[in-house]
Structures are given as C-alpha cells and as structure tokens.
Scaffold this active site. Structure first.
Site, PDB file in Angstrom:
ATOM      1  CD  GLU A  33      -2.617   1.532   0.105  1.00  0.00           C
ATOM      2  OE1 GLU A  33      -2.398   2.583  -0.546  1.00  0.00           O
ATOM      3  OE2 GLU A  33      -3.479   0.695  -0.233  1.00  0.00           O
ATOM      4  N   GLY A  34       0.632   2.131  -0.969  1.00  0.00           N
ATOM      5  CA  GLY A  34       1.434   3.335  -1.105  1.00  0.00           C
ATOM      6  C   GLY A  34       0.891   4.544  -0.378  1.00  0.00           C
ATOM      7  NE  ARG A  35      -5.649   5.371  -0.946  1.00  0.00           N
ATOM      8  CZ  ARG A  35      -6.278   6.404  -1.473  1.00  0.00           C
ATOM      9  NH1 ARG A  35      -6.101   7.610  -0.958  1.00  0.00           N
ATOM     10  NH2 ARG A  35      -7.083   6.247  -2.508  1.00  0.00           N
ATOM     11  N   GLY A  40      -7.617   2.041   1.547  1.00  0.00           N
ATOM     12  CA  GLY A  40      -7.943   2.325   0.160  1.00  0.00           C
ATOM     13  C   GLY A  40      -8.880   3.508  -0.023  1.00  0.00           C
ATOM     14  CE  LYS A  51     -22.175   6.015   2.162  1.00  0.00           C
ATOM     15  NZ  LYS A  51     -21.164   6.547   1.235  1.00  0.00           N
ATOM     16  CD  GLU A 199     -27.662  10.168 -15.813  1.00  0.00           C
ATOM     17  OE1 GLU A 199     -27.456   9.362 -16.732  1.00  0.00           O
ATOM     18  OE2 GLU A 199     -26.871  10.345 -14.868  1.00  0.00           O
ATOM     19  CB  THR A 267     -19.160  10.616 -15.354  1.00  0.00           C
ATOM     20  OG1 THR A 267     -17.783  10.989 -15.216  1.00  0.00           O
ATOM     21  CG2 THR A 267     -19.976  11.860 -15.613  1.00  0.00           C
ATOM     22  CG  HIS A 441     -45.544  -2.872  17.030  1.00  0.00           C
ATOM     23  ND1 HIS A 441     -45.798  -2.238  15.839  1.00  0.00           N
ATOM     24  CD2 HIS A 441     -46.224  -2.180  17.989  1.00  0.00           C
ATOM     25  CE1 HIS A 441     -46.614  -1.210  16.057  1.00  0.00           C
ATOM     26  NE2 HIS A 441     -46.882  -1.158  17.356  1.00  0.00           N
TER      27      HIS A 441
END
Length: 462
Positions: A33-35, A40, A51, A199, A267, A441
C-alpha cells in the site's frame, strides 16, 4: 528478499479483508500500500468520509425541519465547515487506524510503497523485490471523467475533491445522477447550495428498479435538488472562480448552459491498474480496461489473481470484501465462493434506497412470471412517529414458487432493512417464510414483513 505465501496489492476493502482472512487461515501474508494510511479509496476518500458528511448534514436537516415539531425549541444551528471537515477526518483516522491494528493483530506485513509485478511470483516495492507463491491484485478504482471536462479538484472536482472543498458553494452542478452524485449532491443541498444534477439518461440511478427511481427523484426534488435529464454534457469551461457547464438535449439537440461555483463530475469509476506492469506480464484485459479473470479469480498468468473494482462486476466495497474472503479460502485449499445474485446496493441519502436481486424490468425481459408485494412506510407506526414515512418496500417473488427474486426499498434505514431479505434469498426462502417471521413492534422492519404479506393474502396495515 522476503518470501510470502500471499502478497496482496492494495489495502482497500477487498485487499485488507483478503489479507486478514488469508492470515487467519495460516498463510504468511503481506499487503502493498502506497498511501500513508490503510483502507484504500473506501476508508480514505470514499465510503467513510462521504457517510460522515451525510450524517452531519442529515442532523442539520433534522434540526432545521423536525426539531420544532417534536418540541425541541432552539436556534437553527450554524455550520462551521472546517469543524465538519475535521469531524470527517477524525472518522477516517479512526477507521484507517483500526485496519492497521488488525494487520498487527494478524501478523500481516505492510509493505509501504507502490507495487509492481516484474515477473510472476514477484512483487517490487521501492528498491526491494519480494517473492510470493500467490499474488492478489486488489488495486481498486479511480474516478473517471468525460470528454472536454478537466478536473482540477478546486472548481471542477471529482468525488475526492468534493470531500475537501475550501468552502460551501452557493451553486453546484453535478454531472451524473448515480449513487456518488446524488449522495454528495444531497450533502451540499442540505448545506444550502443550489444543486442541479445533469444526467445523460432519461432517469436517475441507472439500473435501479424504475418505480423506485421515479419515486426517489420526486423525493429528492422535494428536498430541493433540480434535475436535467437526457442531457449530453458537451464540456466545462472555467473562468476565474466559476465554471460553465454546457449540454445538449438528447431529445431535440438544443443547447443549454449553467454557471456554478463548483462542478462535481460523478460519471463513474475506472479500474486503477497503472504501474503494475500487467501488459509486460501478458495479463489479459477486457475492453473496458478491467483485468480478465476466471470463475476462481485467476488471471491469465499462473499464481496471479484479481478482485474488486479492478475486475468485471459491480464496483462495491462489500462485493470486493466477499471476493477477498473467497480467494483467500481458495488459496488455503478451501472452496471459496461468491453469490453474485445476492449483492445488495445502497444509496445513503435520506431516505436511503436499497436494492438486491432482480428488478421488475429484468424479470420482464427474462419473461419470468413474478408477483409484486408492496407496503408504504406511511403505514408503519415507527416511521410516522419519526417523520420518516416517505417511501415503500417492494418485494418480487416467483409467481409459481413464491421464492423471493428481489427487493427494493426506499425509506428509513433501507440499507439495514435490505439484509433480512438478503439472508432470506441466500437460503432460497419464499415470501411466505418472511411473512410468517415475527417482527418486533414498533420497528421499520415491519414494513418488510408487510410487503411479504402483500404477496399472499394481503398486508395488514395497508
């Protein structure tokens, strides 16, 4: 030169889950992993930060529109944009740090840097080359654009840039009415921006059940989003701190334009495989630039496998996770498998939209006999009490056997509710099985049961 049973390239949901499962199954595993942080796109510039902003702005919406109705009297909150971004970044840090902890716990080596595959069985990271019995490419995807649109991530932004705007725009144009465009468009609409979604197709959320998509658009329109459908974007030009978007109507070829403080290009995404050395290795690719694999995730090169956004199929984090588990099991000598017929999809707007299995349009095209059971959240006591009664649950079942073929939910907590249908489908359940299962309920989940009841003698509360 270090030697491993498995080296995974990429630490997104597919990669890190694959690595953890492989380590649990006894394989000596490393991840490239390069970050600066693990996780990711999803954890760093995708699922998690978006979120966080959706959650924060939904709380703002509730304060502005529903608090007073519930007897909560207070001044309308003001937005501290920099503090909201800090909250978002804290969410990222907690999650990426959690993955690093899991790597240490499972004794997975993090090979820091960007990897390439000079030859089968070898991965080069920086100046070091490592050997591996097997290599799994889980390199993910990056935002894609369209002709004559140049992303600068200041005024014309992609999904990554939209998470780091210096200020809240007064006017935003979103190109693309898919999941990313609608989620981030909702964020900025709640923050006060005037948002117009342009769109190419004649409906939003391509591929979604048409009835759900129509209702979804009506709800978003009521929330203040504007839509221009059937519009082919011709280009975006930047002048000073403004951008001008020009499009042609696909119906009559007329041309229109709009100026905005920010243009979000949403897109779609494309596989990220640059720099891996796949062409020199002779790895077969698809026409769309994806890595071609067989039914067991194997590429055309022995010992080299690929999963997630880098291969054909839905570009979803949880789909990549399931593939990561499956290939780890296969490499450990087990029978890994992914049921692609039961992969849910969620749009995290408010209300949420969730879907799994077949749409009505797909069933009609297949010529399959089916029946429909629907129930509106307006008939759900919990939803009405919580000012969340927009939307409905729709379940599709085989006309003869009653077996559940698909479900589509627009309403509160749809992304969580869909999973009882997923479990039912995984076990080949009939709608009657779901209808006869006792639901607590008052809960939103009762709407799912009522939709299943509607496939039989009829819903109780409709």
């Amino acid at each position: 030169m270090a030697s491993y049973d498995l080296i995974v390239i990429g630490s997104g949901p597919g990669g890190y889950v694959c690595a953890i499962k492989a380590a649990q199954l006894g394989l000596k595993t490393a991840v490239v992993e390069g970050r600066e942080t693990l996780g990711g796109t999803c954890l760093n510039v995708g699922c998690i930060p978006s979120k966080a902003l959706l959650h924060a702005t939904h709380a703002l919406h509730e304060a502005e529109h529903n608090f007073a109705k519930m007897g909560l009297k207070a001044e309308t909150p003001t937005v501290d944009w920099q503090q909201m971004l800090s909250y978002k970044n804290d969410s990222i840090g907690q999650n990426t740090g959690g993955i690093e902890f899991l790597f240490k716990k499972n004794k997975i080596d993090w090979l820091k840097g960007w990897g390439s595959i000079p030859e089968a069985g070898k991965v080069k990271v920086g100046d070091e080359t490592h050997e591996a019995k097997n290599i799994v490419i889980a390199s993910g995807s990056v935002p894609s654009s369209i002709p004559n649109v140049e992303v600068d991530n200041e005024i014309v932004v992609d999904s990554t840039g939209a998470l780091e705007l210096k200020k809240i725009p007064e006017k935003m144009v979103v190109i693309g009415a898919g999941v990313i465009g609608l989620e981030l468009g909702s964020v900025y609409r709640r923050l006060g921006a005037e948002v117009t979604v342009v769109e190419y197709l004649d409906a939003i959320t391509p591929g979604m059940d048409a009835e759900v998509a129509r209702n979804f658009q009506k709800i978003l329109t009521k929330q203040g989003l504007k839509f221009v459908l059937g519009a082919a974007v011709q280009g975006v030009s930047v002048e000073g701190d403004q951008a001008k978007v020009t499009w042609k109507s696909r119906k009559d070829d007329s041309e229109e334009s709009m100026t905005a403080d920010c243009v979000l290009v949403a897109t779609g995404r494309k596989p990220y495989v640059e720099g891996l050395g796949l062409e020199a290795l002779g790895v077969e690719m698809t026409e769309r630039g994806q890595i071609r694999i067989d039914d067991h995730f194997k590429t055309s090169v022995d010992g080299l496998y690929a999963i997630g956004d880098a291969v054909p199929g839905l570009m979803l984090a949880h789909k990549a996770e399931d593939e990561g588990v499956a290939i780890a099991e296969i490499l450990a000598g087990q029978k890994g498998h992914v049921n692609y017929e039961v992969i849910p999809g969620v749009v995290y707007t408010h209300p949420e939209v969730a879907t799994v299995g077949k749409t009505e349009e797909q069933l009609k095209e297949e010529g399959r006999g089916y029946k429909v059971g629907k129930f509106p959240f307006l008939g759900n006591a919990r939803a009405k009490a919580n000012h969340s009664a927009e939307g409905f649950v729709k379940i599709l079942a085989d006309k003869e056997t009653d077996r559940i073929l698909g479900a589509h939910i627009i309403g509160p907590m749809a992304g969580d509710l869909i999973h009882e249908v997923c479990v039912a489908m995984e076990f080949g359940a009939a709608a009657e099985d779901l209808a006869r299962t006792c639901h607590a309920h008052p809960t939103y989940s009762e709407a799912v049961r009522e939709a299943a009841l509607a496939l039989g003698d009829g819903a109780i509360h409709a």
